[in-house]
Write a protein that holds these residues in place. Structure first.
Motif, PDB file in Angstrom:
ATOM      1  N   LEU A  72       6.505 -25.925  28.917  1.00 22.48           N
ATOM      2  CA  LEU A  72       7.203 -26.453  30.087  1.00 22.48           C
ATOM      3  C   LEU A  72       6.637 -25.907  31.393  1.00 22.48           C
ATOM      4  O   LEU A  72       6.515 -26.642  32.383  1.00 22.48           O
ATOM      5  CB  LEU A  72       8.700 -26.117  30.007  1.00 22.48           C
ATOM      6  N   THR A  73       6.318 -24.629  31.415  1.00 19.05           N
ATOM      7  CA  THR A  73       5.907 -23.983  32.668  1.00 19.05           C
ATOM      8  C   THR A  73       4.410 -24.075  32.947  1.00 19.05           C
ATOM      9  O   THR A  73       3.988 -24.097  34.105  1.00 19.05           O
ATOM     10  CB  THR A  73       6.341 -22.504  32.662  1.00 19.05           C
ATOM     11  N   ASN A  74       3.603 -24.126  31.880  1.00 21.93           N
ATOM     12  CA  ASN A  74       2.144 -24.119  32.082  1.00 21.93           C
ATOM     13  C   ASN A  74       1.409 -25.232  31.328  1.00 21.93           C
ATOM     14  O   ASN A  74       0.451 -25.802  31.839  1.00 21.93           O
ATOM     15  CB  ASN A  74       1.560 -22.761  31.656  1.00 21.93           C
ATOM     16  N   GLY A  75       1.851 -25.506  30.121  1.00 23.85           N
ATOM     17  CA  GLY A  75       1.129 -26.438  29.248  1.00 23.85           C
ATOM     18  C   GLY A  75       0.963 -27.829  29.798  1.00 23.85           C
ATOM     19  O   GLY A  75      -0.102 -28.447  29.652  1.00 23.85           O
ATOM     20  N   ILE A  76       1.992 -28.345  30.452  1.00 23.56           N
ATOM     21  CA  ILE A  76       1.929 -29.741  30.912  1.00 23.56           C
ATOM     22  C   ILE A  76       0.896 -29.933  32.023  1.00 23.56           C
ATOM     23  O   ILE A  76       0.438 -31.058  32.259  1.00 23.56           O
ATOM     24  CB  ILE A  76       3.306 -30.240  31.396  1.00 23.56           C
ATOM     25  N   HIS A  77       0.514 -28.856  32.710  1.00 19.58           N
ATOM     26  CA  HIS A  77      -0.440 -28.981  33.818  1.00 19.58           C
ATOM     27  C   HIS A  77      -1.837 -29.373  33.328  1.00 19.58           C
ATOM     28  O   HIS A  77      -2.642 -29.895  34.104  1.00 19.58           O
ATOM     29  CB  HIS A  77      -0.509 -27.676  34.600  1.00 19.58           C
ATOM     30  N   SER A  78      -2.110 -29.106  32.065  1.00 13.86           N
ATOM     31  CA  SER A  78      -3.414 -29.468  31.497  1.00 13.86           C
ATOM     32  C   SER A  78      -3.332 -30.757  30.683  1.00 13.86           C
ATOM     33  O   SER A  78      -4.283 -31.135  30.004  1.00 13.86           O
ATOM     34  CB  SER A  78      -3.939 -28.332  30.610  1.00 13.86           C
ATOM     35  N   MET A  79      -2.192 -31.443  30.761  1.00 13.83           N
ATOM     36  CA  MET A  79      -1.982 -32.676  30.004  1.00 13.83           C
ATOM     37  C   MET A  79      -1.874 -33.871  30.941  1.00 13.83           C
ATOM     38  O   MET A  79      -1.491 -33.730  32.106  1.00 13.83           O
ATOM     39  CB  MET A  79      -0.707 -32.588  29.154  1.00 13.83           C
ATOM     40  N   GLU A  80      -2.231 -35.016  30.424  1.00 14.74           N
ATOM     41  CA  GLU A  80      -2.050 -36.263  31.180  1.00 14.74           C
ATOM     42  C   GLU A  80      -0.790 -36.928  30.650  1.00 14.74           C
ATOM     43  O   GLU A  80      -0.762 -37.432  29.528  1.00 14.74           O
ATOM     44  CB  GLU A  80      -3.254 -37.182  31.005  1.00 14.74           C
ATOM     45  N   ARG A  88      18.860 -23.221  22.336  1.00 19.51           N
ATOM     46  CA  ARG A  88      19.934 -22.604  23.121  1.00 19.51           C
ATOM     47  C   ARG A  88      19.402 -21.456  23.978  1.00 19.51           C
ATOM     48  O   ARG A  88      19.916 -21.213  25.075  1.00 19.51           O
ATOM     49  CB  ARG A  88      21.027 -22.083  22.177  1.00 19.51           C
ATOM     50  N   LYS A  89      18.396 -20.755  23.492  1.00 15.17           N
ATOM     51  CA  LYS A  89      17.789 -19.678  24.275  1.00 15.17           C
ATOM     52  C   LYS A  89      17.189 -20.237  25.565  1.00 15.17           C
ATOM     53  O   LYS A  89      17.279 -19.618  26.638  1.00 15.17           O
ATOM     54  CB  LYS A  89      16.695 -18.974  23.471  1.00 15.17           C
ATOM     55  N   LEU A  90      16.570 -21.406  25.469  1.00 15.71           N
ATOM     56  CA  LEU A  90      15.975 -22.032  26.649  1.00 15.71           C
ATOM     57  C   LEU A  90      17.051 -22.444  27.655  1.00 15.71           C
ATOM     58  O   LEU A  90      16.825 -22.427  28.864  1.00 15.71           O
ATOM     59  CB  LEU A  90      15.156 -23.260  26.236  1.00 15.71           C
ATOM     60  N   LYS A 127       4.630 -25.148  18.373  1.00 17.86           N
ATOM     61  CA  LYS A 127       5.529 -24.365  17.524  1.00 17.86           C
ATOM     62  C   LYS A 127       6.974 -24.531  17.990  1.00 17.86           C
ATOM     63  O   LYS A 127       7.245 -24.699  19.172  1.00 17.86           O
ATOM     64  CB  LYS A 127       5.139 -22.882  17.572  1.00 17.86           C
ATOM     65  N   ARG A 128       7.879 -24.447  17.031  1.00 17.93           N
ATOM     66  CA  ARG A 128       9.288 -24.675  17.348  1.00 17.93           C
ATOM     67  C   ARG A 128      10.025 -23.360  17.593  1.00 17.93           C
ATOM     68  O   ARG A 128      10.938 -22.982  16.858  1.00 17.93           O
ATOM     69  CB  ARG A 128       9.949 -25.463  16.217  1.00 17.93           C
ATOM     70  N   ASP A 129       9.597 -22.656  18.626  1.00 14.26           N
ATOM     71  CA  ASP A 129      10.303 -21.448  19.036  1.00 14.26           C
ATOM     72  C   ASP A 129      10.411 -21.443  20.552  1.00 14.26           C
ATOM     73  O   ASP A 129       9.633 -22.108  21.254  1.00 14.26           O
ATOM     74  CB  ASP A 129       9.590 -20.185  18.533  1.00 14.26           C
ATOM     75  N   ALA A 130      11.393 -20.710  21.078  1.00 15.92           N
ATOM     76  CA  ALA A 130      11.700 -20.741  22.504  1.00 15.92           C
ATOM     77  C   ALA A 130      10.505 -20.348  23.368  1.00 15.92           C
ATOM     78  O   ALA A 130      10.240 -20.979  24.397  1.00 15.92           O
ATOM     79  CB  ALA A 130      12.891 -19.825  22.787  1.00 15.92           C
ATOM     80  N   GLU A 131       9.785 -19.324  22.967  1.00 17.83           N
ATOM     81  CA  GLU A 131       8.659 -18.836  23.765  1.00 17.83           C
ATOM     82  C   GLU A 131       7.561 -19.891  23.898  1.00 17.83           C
ATOM     83  O   GLU A 131       7.031 -20.124  24.996  1.00 17.83           O
ATOM     84  CB  GLU A 131       8.086 -17.570  23.130  1.00 17.83           C
TER      85      GLU A 131
END
Length: 205
Positions: A129-137, A67-69, A119-123
């Motif tokens: 979402l904002t940075n991690g996916i850019h280094s993933m295929e 919900r925070k997200l 980890k299962r926390d909002a941060e």
């Protein structure tokens, strides 16, 4: 034709209002494809999907973080839409994405699929979402399955669960599942033998 266009526009407007107001969209088998447009270009935005189950304590613990997200302005400005999918009410969607556990998070972005395992926390989720996916295929988004594909995926999921159980990955519950499957197999074989195996002839003295 005009009516369909009006309904489509109304649905898009509702999604935009929901995302701006910090609401989480609830999806199921009937609404998933229509709202996400996962197989037809994803014109409704990027979707973070929270697969959950009722009475799941881990899902309940993740809910407030999720919900925070939903009220995060940065994510809203990027056009990210947050949604939940109850796997008990949406077996076809769960099978389509091979969801074997919950809670489970999947991000659909620019026609690609990204699975979240952090980890299962909002941060932590926001960082993904904002940075991690850019280094993933990212993976290709699986298409809508036919009835036969749905059945095949169901059997595959059951088989994978049994393999995990045999390896001890499911703990006591896994051993219980194996024992139950063994009992059912024994019963099935017994019934098959009684109904279809030829009876032994009794020799007369």
């Amino acid at each position: 034709m005009l009516q369909k266009f009006f309904l489509y526009t109304l649905a898009i407007t509702a999604l935009l209002i929901a995302s701006c107001s910090g609401e989480v969209v609830s999806l199921n088998d009937a609404t998933f494809e229509h709202q996400t447009q996962a197989s037809t270009g994803m014109t409704t935005g990027s979707w973070l999907l929270f697969f959950k189950a009722k009475r799941c304590p881990h899902c309940a613990k993740l809910e407030p973080e999720y919900r925070k997200l939903a009220v995060d302005e940065e994510l809203s400005e990027k056009g990210f839409v947050l949604a939940t999918v109850d796997i008990m009410e949406s077996p076809r969607t769960a099978n389509r994405f091979m969801i074997r556990g919950f809670p489970y998070l999947i991000f659909l972005h620019k026609k690609k699929l990204y699975r979240y395992e952090g980890k299962r926390d909002a941060e932590s989720i926001k960082e993904f979402l904002t940075n991690g996916i850019h280094s993933m295929e990212g993976e290709e988004i699986p298409p809508l399955p036919s009835q036969w594909q749905h059945i095949a995926k169901t059997f595959k999921a059951v088989g994978l669960e049994l393999v995990d159980a045999a390896k001890g990955k499911s703990g006591k519950a896994g051993y219980a599942i194996l024992a139950m499957c063994g009992m059912l197999a024994s019963i099935f074989i017994g019934i098959f033998a009684m109904c279809f195996m030829p009876a032994k002839k009794i020799k007369s003295s």
